[in-house]
Every structure is written in structure tokens, then in C-alpha cells.
Design a protein around this motif. Sequence first.
Motif, PDB file in Angstrom:
ATOM      1  N   LEU A  98       9.715   3.296   8.012  1.00  0.00           N
ATOM      2  CA  LEU A  98      10.466   2.038   7.908  1.00  0.00           C
ATOM      3  C   LEU A  98      11.188   1.924   6.567  1.00  0.00           C
ATOM      4  O   LEU A  98      12.244   1.304   6.483  1.00  0.00           O
TER       5      LEU A  98
ATOM      6  N   LEU B  65       4.099   5.329   9.376  1.00  0.00           N
ATOM      7  CA  LEU B  65       5.058   4.403   9.987  1.00  0.00           C
ATOM      8  C   LEU B  65       5.714   3.521   8.931  1.00  0.00           C
ATOM      9  O   LEU B  65       6.914   3.265   8.990  1.00  0.00           O
ATOM     10  N   LEU B  66       4.939   3.085   7.955  1.00  0.00           N
ATOM     11  CA  LEU B  66       5.508   2.282   6.866  1.00  0.00           C
ATOM     12  C   LEU B  66       6.516   3.093   6.052  1.00  0.00           C
ATOM     13  O   LEU B  66       7.567   2.577   5.669  1.00  0.00           O
TER      14      LEU B  66
ATOM     15  N   GLN C 104       1.478  -5.162   7.353  1.00  0.00           N
ATOM     16  CA  GLN C 104       2.720  -4.749   6.684  1.00  0.00           C
ATOM     17  C   GLN C 104       3.674  -4.104   7.678  1.00  0.00           C
ATOM     18  O   GLN C 104       4.888  -4.342   7.632  1.00  0.00           O
ATOM     19  N   LEU C 105       3.126  -3.302   8.584  1.00  0.00           N
ATOM     20  CA  LEU C 105       3.951  -2.671   9.605  1.00  0.00           C
ATOM     21  C   LEU C 105       4.614  -3.742  10.473  1.00  0.00           C
ATOM     22  O   LEU C 105       5.817  -3.673  10.743  1.00  0.00           O
TER      23      LEU C 105
ATOM     24  N   TYR D 252      10.441   3.291  17.269  1.00  0.00           N
ATOM     25  CA  TYR D 252       9.464   4.001  16.451  1.00  0.00           C
ATOM     26  C   TYR D 252       8.260   4.402  17.288  1.00  0.00           C
ATOM     27  O   TYR D 252       7.855   3.678  18.195  1.00  0.00           O
TER      28      TYR D 252
ATOM     29  N   ILE E   8      -3.119  -2.169  15.383  1.00  0.00           N
ATOM     30  CA  ILE E   8      -1.853  -2.889  15.438  1.00  0.00           C
ATOM     31  C   ILE E   8      -2.004  -4.207  16.184  1.00  0.00           C
ATOM     32  O   ILE E   8      -1.545  -5.253  15.724  1.00  0.00           O
TER      33      ILE E   8
ATOM     34  N   LEU F 155      -0.571   4.759  10.243  1.00  0.00           N
ATOM     35  CA  LEU F 155       0.064   3.503   9.830  1.00  0.00           C
ATOM     36  C   LEU F 155       0.862   3.682   8.534  1.00  0.00           C
ATOM     37  O   LEU F 155       1.980   3.173   8.414  1.00  0.00           O
TER      38      LEU F 155
ATOM     39  N   TRP G 166       5.699  11.353  13.662  1.00  0.00           N
ATOM     40  CA  TRP G 166       6.339  10.035  13.693  1.00  0.00           C
ATOM     41  C   TRP G 166       7.762  10.214  14.163  1.00  0.00           C
ATOM     42  O   TRP G 166       8.433  11.178  13.779  1.00  0.00           O
TER      43      TRP G 166
END
Length: 166
Positions: free
Chosen positions: A158, A154-155, A10-11, A96, A37, A151, A122
Motif C-alpha cells: 500500500l 500488504l502495508l 492499519q491495513l 490486493y 483482518i 499483513l 503479494w
Amino acid sequence: MDRIDRLAAQLGDGLKRVGAQVSTAESCTGGGIAEAITRIPGSSAWFEAGYVTYSNAQKTRQLDVCSELFASVGAVSQEVVEAMVRGAQAHSGARYAVAVSGVAGPDGGSAEKPVGTVWLAWGDGERIFSVRKQFAGGRDQVRRQTVEAALTGLLALLAEENPSLG
């Protein structure tokens, strides 16, 4: 596909959509976030660099973390992970970044920072968010939960959300 694989995929989709890249700055996870990743096919299009800075000396050398921070607040701290994020962004050029530093165990904990204590940060350009988590379980469980939280954050970043609230 397990949860970490799904989050990493998804990332990748999200980063491709916005045309951006990500970097990682890791201590307690030992490169686990970068590994998750890069497990995703095509990640070279959106993963820029991973810094595994397990020692304080490497945090300073590779990420420009001020060495005085370790004596004043310790490696497992908000100040250090935020400096790690800034260093990862500056050295990689990625928009990022995520940074983690914690006590995975089984030893190394203290009354102030027991085993399972992890700081995450982040970065998105100039914006930096950080949070302290207290994860349960043994070393592998703490590290896995840290990768998932990194993770997930990070999502959230975004999606224009505050990753420290998740």
C-alpha cells in the motif's frame, strides 16, 4: 491491542483511503490472515474474500494453481504462492491479495524445506512480489509470524514499497 490487531487495523485504514479491497489465499495459516483482518470492525468495507486451500487439490480447484506445479516444485514454493495470489485476485476481483504456503510443523519438513519454511506472495493489480522466509519456533509461532509477515507486506504494498524486502 496486540501487534497483529494493529497491523490489520492499519491495513484497513490504508485500504479505505485508496478505496480498494484485499483477499487472502492461505494454506499453512488455515485462515489466520483472514481472521485477523475480519477481527477489525468495519472490515467488510475492504475485505473481499478468503480462500483456505490447505490441500493441493483445493489450490487447483479454487485458485487455478496448475496441478503440475506440485510435482515439479512442491506446494511450498514461489511458483505456487504466486499462482495462488493470481487466483485470489481473479476469483475475488480484489486489487490486493496475499498468499502463503509453508511447513508449520512439527512434522512435514525436509532438508530443502525444513519446518518454518514459508513462501509468501503479494499482488497489487499486475504486480506480484514473493519471498521465502524461515521462521523459528513451534507450529503456533510459525503461523503467527506468517500472519504478521503477510499483513506487514500488504502495508508495504500500500505504501508503494516492495513487500518482499521486509
